[in-house]
Write a protein that holds these residues in place. Sequence first.
Motif, PDB file in Angstrom:
ATOM      1  N   TYR A  45      -2.369  -3.210   1.237  1.00 38.05           N
ATOM      2  CA  TYR A  45      -0.840  -3.097   0.613  1.00 38.05           C
ATOM      3  C   TYR A  45       0.080  -2.730   0.114  1.00 38.05           C
ATOM      4  O   TYR A  45       1.086  -2.924   0.766  1.00 38.05           O
ATOM      5  N   THR A  47       0.791  -3.587   4.014  1.00 38.34           N
ATOM      6  CA  THR A  47       0.983  -4.763   5.042  1.00 38.34           C
ATOM      7  C   THR A  47       1.758  -5.340   4.000  1.00 38.34           C
ATOM      8  O   THR A  47       2.809  -6.723   4.475  1.00 38.34           O
ATOM      9  N   ASN A  48       1.696  -6.087   2.426  1.00 42.98           N
ATOM     10  CA  ASN A  48       1.907  -6.478   1.765  1.00 42.98           C
ATOM     11  C   ASN A  48       3.085  -6.431   1.381  1.00 42.98           C
ATOM     12  O   ASN A  48       4.233  -7.042   1.274  1.00 42.98           O
ATOM     13  N   LEU A  49       3.998  -5.118   0.945  1.00 49.40           N
ATOM     14  CA  LEU A  49       4.933  -4.773   1.130  1.00 49.40           C
ATOM     15  C   LEU A  49       5.866  -5.149   1.674  1.00 49.40           C
ATOM     16  O   LEU A  49       6.936  -5.297   1.519  1.00 49.40           O
ATOM     17  N   ARG A  50       5.433  -4.635   3.574  1.00 52.91           N
ATOM     18  CA  ARG A  50       5.872  -5.171   4.058  1.00 52.91           C
ATOM     19  C   ARG A  50       6.322  -6.222   4.960  1.00 52.91           C
ATOM     20  O   ARG A  50       7.395  -6.727   5.026  1.00 52.91           O
ATOM     21  N   MET A  51       4.723  -7.361   4.887  1.00 53.49           N
ATOM     22  CA  MET A  51       4.953  -9.138   4.767  1.00 53.49           C
ATOM     23  C   MET A  51       6.288  -9.713   3.097  1.00 53.49           C
ATOM     24  O   MET A  51       7.269 -10.227   4.222  1.00 53.49           O
ATOM     25  N   LYS A  52       6.678  -8.601   2.195  1.00 55.68           N
ATOM     26  CA  LYS A  52       7.814  -9.144   1.127  1.00 55.68           C
ATOM     27  C   LYS A  52       8.736  -7.794   1.704  1.00 55.68           C
ATOM     28  O   LYS A  52      10.331  -8.915   0.515  1.00 55.68           O
ATOM     29  N   ASN A  53       9.151  -7.558   2.235  1.00 56.20           N
ATOM     30  CA  ASN A  53      10.783  -6.712   2.400  1.00 56.20           C
ATOM     31  C   ASN A  53      10.683  -7.163   4.440  1.00 56.20           C
ATOM     32  O   ASN A  53      10.404  -5.552   4.877  1.00 56.20           O
ATOM     33  N   ASP A  54      11.292  -7.951   5.072  1.00 56.10           N
ATOM     34  CA  ASP A  54      11.110  -7.686   6.361  1.00 56.10           C
ATOM     35  C   ASP A  54      12.462  -6.578   6.818  1.00 56.10           C
ATOM     36  O   ASP A  54      11.825  -6.008   7.769  1.00 56.10           O
ATOM     37  N   ARG A 278       7.150 -12.267  13.004  1.00 60.71           N
ATOM     38  CA  ARG A 278       6.422 -11.243  12.479  1.00 60.71           C
ATOM     39  C   ARG A 278       5.414 -10.973  13.161  1.00 60.71           C
ATOM     40  O   ARG A 278       3.923 -10.707  12.309  1.00 60.71           O
TER      41      ARG A 278
END
Length: 418
Positions: A45, A47-54, A278
Amino acid sequence: MDIVALKLTIIKKYVITFFKWVMVAGITGLIGGLVGSAFHISVEYATNLRMKNDWIIFILPLGGIAIIYLYKLFKLGNNMGTNLVIDSIRTDGKVPFVMSPLIFISTVITHLFGGSAGREGAALQLGGSIGSQVGKVLRLDEKDMHLITLCGMSGVFSALFGTPLTATFFSMEVISVGIIYYSSFIPCIVSSIVAYEVSLFFGLEPVRFNINIIPSFSIENMIRVAALGALCALVSILFCETLHKTNKLLIKLIKNNYIRIFCGGLAIVAFTFLVGCRDYNGAGMDIITNAMNGHAKPEAFILKIIFTVITISVGYKGGEIVPTFFIGATFGCVVGNLIGLDPGFGAAIGVVALFCGVVNTLITSVILSIELFGSGAVILFAIACGVSYMLSGYYSLYSSQKIVYSKLKAEFINRSAM
């Protein structure tokens, strides 16, 4: 009659011990599976949050300060981690309970904000702490505390990676190089299987990769695989030495933990924008998958070493094994192609050979190759692992690891890893 009674007593002892450990390991595996699954979901979760918010990477330095504060708040040294768990196996088998929530939260913070780290360090610390607490509740003696700690390590490792046999042998083999604690096999494998089944119940996919091309078993390919294994041994030494020396140097130069981790976080942010992508934040499982498909940047392995060394050395939490997979996959993909191997197969060889070099677990590495890639090329994987194991010397990611027997001859040396 006395002999018969004695034999029955011995048989009874074995049976009772067997069922005791099946029950105890089953309980440990159940708890480890639940905690490991929750940890896996949390990291995914984050990781996905980070990838959606640079933009979230800019908070990494502040996340580091939060990690240091948490460890100070609970009076646990920031450098206490996997080495503490390994040491506990040789002493009283006790691991602080507070280590579990601390490593859980700290690793999620590291992944959320873009630190370069894996999950297995947290798995071993979570598992060691869980096993130790189960042992305390059941009032196990000191020798049994050692086994229950190994059970916990196996269980959480298995839940996170979906590799129950690798998890079993890793716990048995990683403590003392040259010695395998066979008495822990049943406890560890029971814990691993139970934890693995729990992870499947929650819908977590085990880590698996497909090899598109498996080379034939020939003298030429054996030489190519051995050469790649030897090069992976050199990379393993580079990785371990850089990690340990950078950690010591930064502690010496920046004595304040808060300032050190804040500066390290700023460095990761700066390097991220410098490389223009990234790819090197977080675990990088997508890059590993790309390497298995034959695609990797020539500089990827060295950049991942830099990012991981900074992240771990300044105090962020996680682990070094998944970064090792990343480094091995990208290095093996590029170099394998240069020496005549299929680049995807070279990536697979790089993963297991580099893993073997940095943790000195030969049998575990061969089993890992089977669980990750299937058994079609197990002999070639075994050759690469054997060469990497022998040529990587006494270097290790874990300074608490003991090299009990020499890698070069049947000689008892009992020295600490470098």
